[in-house]
Design a protein around this motif. Structure first.
Motif, PDB file in Angstrom:
ATOM      1  N   GLN A 194       0.844  -1.190   0.000  1.00 40.40           N
ATOM      2  CA  GLN A 194       0.000   0.000   0.000  1.00 40.40           C
ATOM      3  C   GLN A 194       0.882   1.244   0.000  1.00 40.40           C
ATOM      4  O   GLN A 194       0.638   2.194  -0.729  1.00 40.40           O
ATOM      5  CB  GLN A 194      -0.921   0.001   1.226  1.00 40.40           C
ATOM      6  N   ASP A 195       1.901   1.229   0.845  1.00 40.70           N
ATOM      7  CA  ASP A 195       2.917   2.282   0.856  1.00 40.70           C
ATOM      8  C   ASP A 195       4.004   1.890  -0.136  1.00 40.70           C
ATOM      9  O   ASP A 195       4.730   0.917   0.086  1.00 40.70           O
ATOM     10  CB  ASP A 195       3.496   2.414   2.266  1.00 40.70           C
ATOM     11  N   PRO A 196       4.164   2.620  -1.241  1.00 45.67           N
ATOM     12  CA  PRO A 196       5.137   2.212  -2.256  1.00 45.67           C
ATOM     13  C   PRO A 196       6.578   2.187  -1.751  1.00 45.67           C
ATOM     14  O   PRO A 196       7.433   1.547  -2.358  1.00 45.67           O
ATOM     15  CB  PRO A 196       4.979   3.276  -3.360  1.00 45.67           C
ATOM     16  N   PHE A 197       6.843   2.878  -0.644  1.00 43.34           N
ATOM     17  CA  PHE A 197       8.209   3.024  -0.173  1.00 43.34           C
ATOM     18  C   PHE A 197       8.495   2.180   1.065  1.00 43.34           C
ATOM     19  O   PHE A 197       9.464   2.418   1.786  1.00 43.34           O
ATOM     20  CB  PHE A 197       8.496   4.506   0.117  1.00 43.34           C
ATOM     21  N   TRP A 198       7.672   1.174   1.306  1.00 37.23           N
ATOM     22  CA  TRP A 198       7.796   0.388   2.534  1.00 37.23           C
ATOM     23  C   TRP A 198       9.126  -0.341   2.619  1.00 37.23           C
ATOM     24  O   TRP A 198       9.729  -0.439   3.695  1.00 37.23           O
ATOM     25  CB  TRP A 198       6.633  -0.610   2.649  1.00 37.23           C
ATOM     26  N   ARG A 199       9.616  -0.865   1.498  1.00 34.05           N
ATOM     27  CA  ARG A 199      10.869  -1.618   1.528  1.00 34.05           C
ATOM     28  C   ARG A 199      12.036  -0.734   1.960  1.00 34.05           C
ATOM     29  O   ARG A 199      12.788  -1.059   2.882  1.00 34.05           O
ATOM     30  CB  ARG A 199      11.161  -2.222   0.157  1.00 34.05           C
ATOM     31  N   GLY A 200      12.198   0.392   1.270  1.00 34.07           N
ATOM     32  CA  GLY A 200      13.293   1.282   1.600  1.00 34.07           C
ATOM     33  C   GLY A 200      13.188   1.861   2.990  1.00 34.07           C
ATOM     34  O   GLY A 200      14.195   2.010   3.698  1.00 34.07           O
ATOM     35  N   ASP A 201      11.964   2.190   3.413  1.00 36.66           N
ATOM     36  CA  ASP A 201      11.773   2.748   4.752  1.00 36.66           C
ATOM     37  C   ASP A 201      12.144   1.741   5.828  1.00 36.66           C
ATOM     38  O   ASP A 201      12.779   2.085   6.829  1.00 36.66           O
ATOM     39  CB  ASP A 201      10.326   3.198   4.933  1.00 36.66           C
ATOM     40  N   LEU A 202      11.750   0.486   5.649  1.00 37.57           N
ATOM     41  CA  LEU A 202      12.076  -0.527   6.655  1.00 37.57           C
ATOM     42  C   LEU A 202      13.580  -0.775   6.746  1.00 37.57           C
ATOM     43  O   LEU A 202      14.118  -0.982   7.837  1.00 37.57           O
ATOM     44  CB  LEU A 202      11.346  -1.834   6.337  1.00 37.57           C
ATOM     45  N   VAL A 203      14.261  -0.755   5.612  1.00 38.18           N
ATOM     46  CA  VAL A 203      15.714  -0.931   5.630  1.00 38.18           C
ATOM     47  C   VAL A 203      16.374   0.188   6.436  1.00 38.18           C
ATOM     48  O   VAL A 203      17.263  -0.044   7.258  1.00 38.18           O
ATOM     49  CB  VAL A 203      16.268  -0.978   4.192  1.00 38.18           C
ATOM     50  N   GLU A 204      15.939   1.439   6.200  1.00 36.53           N
ATOM     51  CA  GLU A 204      16.526   2.569   6.914  1.00 36.53           C
ATOM     52  C   GLU A 204      16.166   2.543   8.397  1.00 36.53           C
ATOM     53  O   GLU A 204      17.019   2.799   9.260  1.00 36.53           O
ATOM     54  CB  GLU A 204      16.056   3.884   6.277  1.00 36.53           C
ATOM     55  N   LEU A 205      14.930   2.204   8.727  1.00 31.16           N
ATOM     56  CA  LEU A 205      14.525   2.152  10.132  1.00 31.16           C
ATOM     57  C   LEU A 205      15.293   1.071  10.884  1.00 31.16           C
ATOM     58  O   LEU A 205      15.714   1.266  12.025  1.00 31.16           O
ATOM     59  CB  LEU A 205      13.021   1.919  10.233  1.00 31.16           C
ATOM     60  N   PHE A 429      -0.747   5.248  -2.625  1.00 32.07           N
ATOM     61  CA  PHE A 429      -1.555   4.456  -3.556  1.00 32.07           C
ATOM     62  C   PHE A 429      -2.682   5.286  -4.163  1.00 32.07           C
ATOM     63  O   PHE A 429      -3.416   5.936  -3.430  1.00 32.07           O
ATOM     64  CB  PHE A 429      -2.159   3.268  -2.806  1.00 32.07           C
ATOM     65  N   PRO A 430      -2.802   5.237  -5.525  1.00 28.18           N
ATOM     66  CA  PRO A 430      -1.906   4.567  -6.471  1.00 28.18           C
ATOM     67  C   PRO A 430      -0.796   5.507  -6.944  1.00 28.18           C
ATOM     68  O   PRO A 430      -1.005   6.699  -7.120  1.00 28.18           O
ATOM     69  CB  PRO A 430      -2.849   4.229  -7.622  1.00 28.18           C
ATOM     70  N   ALA A 431       0.379   4.938  -7.137  1.00 32.41           N
ATOM     71  CA  ALA A 431       1.522   5.695  -7.662  1.00 32.41           C
ATOM     72  C   ALA A 431       1.914   5.062  -8.992  1.00 32.41           C
ATOM     73  O   ALA A 431       2.853   4.280  -9.067  1.00 32.41           O
ATOM     74  CB  ALA A 431       2.686   5.675  -6.683  1.00 32.41           C
ATOM     75  N   SER A 432       1.179   5.383 -10.033  1.00 35.15           N
ATOM     76  CA  SER A 432       1.351   4.722 -11.332  1.00 35.15           C
ATOM     77  C   SER A 432       2.404   5.378 -12.202  1.00 35.15           C
ATOM     78  O   SER A 432       2.708   4.877 -13.285  1.00 35.15           O
ATOM     79  CB  SER A 432       0.007   4.684 -12.081  1.00 35.15           C
ATOM     80  N   TYR A 433       2.947   6.516 -11.744  1.00 33.97           N
ATOM     81  CA  TYR A 433       4.010   7.185 -12.496  1.00 33.97           C
ATOM     82  C   TYR A 433       5.325   7.144 -11.726  1.00 33.97           C
ATOM     83  O   TYR A 433       6.197   7.984 -11.921  1.00 33.97           O
ATOM     84  CB  TYR A 433       3.611   8.629 -12.805  1.00 33.97           C
ATOM     85  N   GLU A 434       5.454   6.173 -10.846  1.00 31.85           N
ATOM     86  CA  GLU A 434       6.685   5.938 -10.099  1.00 31.85           C
ATOM     87  C   GLU A 434       7.071   4.467 -10.262  1.00 31.85           C
ATOM     88  O   GLU A 434       6.193   3.598 -10.294  1.00 31.85           O
ATOM     89  CB  GLU A 434       6.486   6.221  -8.610  1.00 31.85           C
ATOM     90  N   VAL A 435       8.360   4.206 -10.359  1.00 34.15           N
ATOM     91  CA  VAL A 435       8.893   2.847 -10.286  1.00 34.15           C
ATOM     92  C   VAL A 435       9.790   2.805  -9.060  1.00 34.15           C
ATOM     93  O   VAL A 435      10.779   3.527  -8.987  1.00 34.15           O
ATOM     94  CB  VAL A 435       9.690   2.461 -11.546  1.00 34.15           C
ATOM     95  N   VAL A 436       9.409   2.001  -8.076  1.00 34.52           N
ATOM     96  CA  VAL A 436      10.113   1.993  -6.797  1.00 34.52           C
ATOM     97  C   VAL A 436      10.702   0.611  -6.545  1.00 34.52           C
ATOM     98  O   VAL A 436       9.966  -0.387  -6.515  1.00 34.52           O
ATOM     99  CB  VAL A 436       9.172   2.390  -5.636  1.00 34.52           C
ATOM    100  N   LEU A 437      12.006   0.555  -6.363  1.00 38.80           N
ATOM    101  CA  LEU A 437      12.685  -0.691  -6.028  1.00 38.80           C
ATOM    102  C   LEU A 437      13.064  -0.695  -4.552  1.00 38.80           C
ATOM    103  O   LEU A 437      12.530  -1.460  -3.767  1.00 38.80           O
ATOM    104  CB  LEU A 437      13.925  -0.874  -6.907  1.00 38.80           C
ATOM    105  N   SER A 438      13.988   0.186  -4.170  1.00 35.01           N
ATOM    106  CA  SER A 438      14.445   0.210  -2.786  1.00 35.01           C
ATOM    107  C   SER A 438      14.378   1.607  -2.180  1.00 35.01           C
ATOM    108  O   SER A 438      14.861   1.821  -1.078  1.00 35.01           O
ATOM    109  CB  SER A 438      15.889  -0.300  -2.701  1.00 35.01           C
ATOM    110  N   ARG A 439      13.767   2.544  -2.899  1.00 36.10           N
ATOM    111  CA  ARG A 439      13.721   3.917  -2.415  1.00 36.10           C
ATOM    112  C   ARG A 439      12.822   4.038  -1.187  1.00 36.10           C
ATOM    113  O   ARG A 439      11.786   3.383  -1.081  1.00 36.10           O
ATOM    114  CB  ARG A 439      13.201   4.823  -3.528  1.00 36.10           C
ATOM    115  N   GLY A 440      13.234   4.883  -0.257  1.00 39.19           N
ATOM    116  CA  GLY A 440      12.414   5.176   0.904  1.00 39.19           C
ATOM    117  C   GLY A 440      12.690   6.594   1.353  1.00 39.19           C
ATOM    118  O   GLY A 440      13.702   7.200   0.970  1.00 39.19           O
ATOM    119  N   TYR A 441      11.797   7.151   2.181  1.00 38.65           N
ATOM    120  CA  TYR A 441      11.933   8.537   2.623  1.00 38.65           C
ATOM    121  C   TYR A 441      12.139   8.664   4.131  1.00 38.65           C
ATOM    122  O   TYR A 441      12.191   9.764   4.669  1.00 38.65           O
ATOM    123  CB  TYR A 441      10.706   9.342   2.202  1.00 38.65           C
ATOM    124  N   ALA A 442      12.255   7.557   4.840  1.00 37.39           N
ATOM    125  CA  ALA A 442      12.387   7.601   6.291  1.00 37.39           C
ATOM    126  C   ALA A 442      13.808   7.956   6.713  1.00 37.39           C
ATOM    127  O   ALA A 442      14.776   7.716   5.992  1.00 37.39           O
ATOM    128  CB  ALA A 442      11.990   6.257   6.900  1.00 37.39           C
TER     129      ALA A 442
END
Length: 463
Positions: A194-205, A429-442
Motif C-alpha cells: 500500500q505504501d510504495p516506499f515500505w521496503r526502503g523505509d524498513l531498511v533505513e529504520l 496508492f496509487p503511484a502509477s508514475y513511479e517505479v520503486v525498487l528500494s527507495r524510501g523517505y524515512a
C-alpha cells in the motif's frame, strides 16, 4: 464505521463546498479491500498466500497494489499467481470446503514456502464455509498453515493487514511463557505494498535502530529473516508502533497475550530533527546507554547536515518558482510524516491535508491533534475523505498564494496539479508514475532523497 462528512470553507468568505458523505460509491479508490492483505503475506520472505475467493479477486488486488502502484513486483510466490480456489456458482450452492481442501493439498505438494496463509474472500465468508476447520486438518499434520478471514465486505486492506498479523501471531508464533530478550524489538510500521516506499523505509529504520544498539524483528521485506522473526515475536523486549494508528491493535493484542509492552511513535521520522528525537525516545524507553545513542546520532547528523549545508546554497539562491505551500493527500502516517518534515526542515507551509485511509473513528482525534501541533507555531486542521471529488474540492478551496503549489499525493492528483500549475510527488496508492525498487523517505538518508525528489521535480517543471 461511521464516515465523517467533509466540510470545507473557501477563503475570503466564498461559499462553502457542500458536505460529501462517503457512504456510497467512491470515485478513484485509494486502498484495496481486506483481501488485499495477501500482499501483507507476500511481504514476508518465503511466505505464500492461498486465496479462497471468486475468480479474479486475488489478481485484481495484486495488480492494484503490487503492479499499478509503483510496479513493486511480487514476493516469494511471484506476482499475481497466488493459489486460488476461484470459487464459482457451484461453491456458492454446495459450499467450497472440498475445493479449498483440494487446493491446499496440491499447494503444499507443489510450492515451497516456510509459511502459507489461507485468506478468504467475500464468497466463502458470506456462505459460511468453515475455513478454520479445514485449515486445522493440515495444522494437525504439522503444515505451516494459518487462516485469516479477509472477506472484502469486512473492510479495507488496512483492516485485513491487522487480521493477518494477528492470525500469524496466534496460530504460528503461538504461546510463550519464557523470558523476554533485552534489546530485541518488534517493528510495526508501514503497510506493505500500500505504501510504495515500505521496503526502503524498513531498511533505513532497521539500520537506525541497530545503530543505537537494538536488534530488530522487522518482519517484512528484504531486511527480515522471515518466519523465524515471527516465531521470535513473543521474545522481544517491546513492540514499536511507528504509525498514528496502524499496528496499535496488534501491539495491544501482544500486550494482552504476552504481557509485552509497546512504545507508540505516531509520526514516522523523516529528516534530522525528527529522526534524532525519535532515536532518543526509543533509546530511553529501551534503557540503552545514552553515550552510545548520542555517538550514533552525532555521526549521522554530521553527514546529514553536511549535505543540507551544501543544499542550502541552492535553496537560498534559486528564485524561479519554488513552492512555498503544500497539500498532502494520503494515509495518516504518510501525510503526518511528510507534513512534519516539510514544515520543520524545509520551511514550507501546509495549505491543505486530506487523510484518505478511512482512519477509524476512535483514532481521528489523535490524528487531528498531531496536525494541530506540527510545530510550535504551525498547525492545520486535516480533512478525512476518501472520494476524489471531496479530496480535490478541499485542495481547490485553499489559497496557495503566488507560488506554484507542491502536492504530495497520488496518481489521482496529477490532473489537479496541472490545473493548479503546481508540482506533484506521488507518495501513496496509487503511484502509477513511479517505479520503486528500494527507495524510501524515512530517517536521515530517506530525507535527503526526498529533498532531491522535491526540488528536481520543481526545477524540471519550471523549465
Amino acid at each position: 464505521m461511521a464516515i465523517t462528512p467533509l466540510k470545507v470553507s473557501r477563503p475570503g468568505g466564498a461559499p462553502a463546498i457542500p458536505d460529501v458523505a462517503e457512504e456510497g460509491p467512491i470515485e478513484q479508490v485509494r486502498y484495496a479491500c481486506a483481501l488485499g492483505a495477501m500482499q501483507t503475506v507476500a511481504a514476508i520472505p518465503r511466505a505464500i498466500a492461498i486465496t479462497h475467493c471468486g475468480p479474479g479477486c486475488a489478481d485484481k488486488q495484486c495488480g492494484a497494489l503490487a503492479f499499478n502502484n509503483a510496479y513493486q513486483g511480487g514476493g516469494w510466490g511471484g506476482l499475481g499467481v497466488a493459489p486460488s480456489t476461484n470459487a464459482t456458482q457451484r461453491e456458492v450452492i454446495f459450499g467450497g470446503e472440498d475445493r479449498l481442501r483440494e487446493l491446499i493439498t496440491h499447494t503444499l505438494e507443489l510450492m515451497e514456502a516456510d509459511l502459507f496463509v489461507v485468506l478468504t474472500g467475500c464468497i466463502p465468508d458470506l456462505i459460511g464455509d468453515d475455513v478454520p476447520a479445514v485449515v486445522k486438518e493440515f495444522q494437525a499434520r504439522g503444515a505451516p498453515l494459518v487462516h485469516a478471514g479477509t472477506g472484502g465486505f469486512r473492510g479495507n486492506n488496512y483492516f485485513g493487514h491487522e487480521v493477518v498479523t494477528r492470525a500469524i501471531i496466534d496460530q504460528f508464533a503461538g504461546p510463550y511463557g519464557g523470558p523476554r530478550e533485552a534489546g530485541l524489538v518488534n517493528l510495526w510500521s508501514a503497510l506493505p505494498y500500500q505504501d510504495p516506499f515500505w521496503r526502503g523505509d524498513l531498511v533505513e529504520l532497521k539500520r537506525l535502530l541497530e545503530g543505537i544498539g537494538l536488534r530488530v524483528n522487522v518482519l517484512f521485506g528484504a531486511g527480515s529473516a522471515g518466519v523465524s522473526e515471527w516465531r521470535a515475536i513473543p521474545r522481544a523486549q517491546f513492540n514499536l508502533v511507528l504509525s498514528p494508528w496502524l499496528g496499535l491493535a496488534t501491539a495491544q493484542h501482544l500486550q494482552e497475550t504476552y504481557g509485552q509492552p509497546f512504545l507508540h511513535e505516531p509520526v514516522p521520522p523523516i529528516g534530522g530533527r525528527q529522526t534524532s528525537g525519535f532515536l532518543r525516545r526509543v533509546a530511553a524507553y529501551a534503557g540503552l546507554p545514552e553515550a552510545q545513542t548520542a555517538a550514533f546520532i552525532e555521526a549521522e547528523e554530521c553527514d546529514y547536515y553536511g549535505y543540507i549545508e551544501a543544499f542550502s546554497e541552492f535553496y537560498s539562491q534559486y528564485r524561479w518558482g519554488l513552492p512555498a505551500r503544500f497539500a498532502a493527500v494520503g494515509d495518516a502516517a504518510t501525510t503526518l510524516a511528510l507534513s512534519s518534515f516539510a514544515v520543520r526542515q524545509l520551511g514550507l507551509m501546509p495549505a491543505c491535508v486530506v487523510v484518505t485511509d478511512n482512519t477509524p473513528a476512535e483514532h481521528r482525534d489523535a490524528v487531528r491533534a498531531a496536525f494541530l501541533a506540527l510545530d510550535h507555531d504551525v498547525s492545520i486542521e486535516p480533512h478525512f475523505a476518501e472520494d476524489s471529488y471531496a479530496v480535490h474540492a478541499a485542495i481547490r478551496a485553499v489559497d496557495f498564494g503566488r507560488k506554484p503549489p507542491l502536492i504530495f499525493g497520488t496518481t489521482w492528483e496529477r490532473d489537479l496539479a496541472k490545473e493548479l500549475r503546481g508540482f506533484i510527488l506521488e507518495v501513496g496508492f496509487p503511484a502509477s508514475y513511479e517505479v520503486v525498487l528500494s527507495r524510501g523517505y524515512a530517517g536521515y538518508r530517506g530525507a535527503l532523497g526526498l529533498i532531491e525528489r522535491i526540488y528536481t521535480t520543481a526545477i524540471s517543471r519550471s523549465a
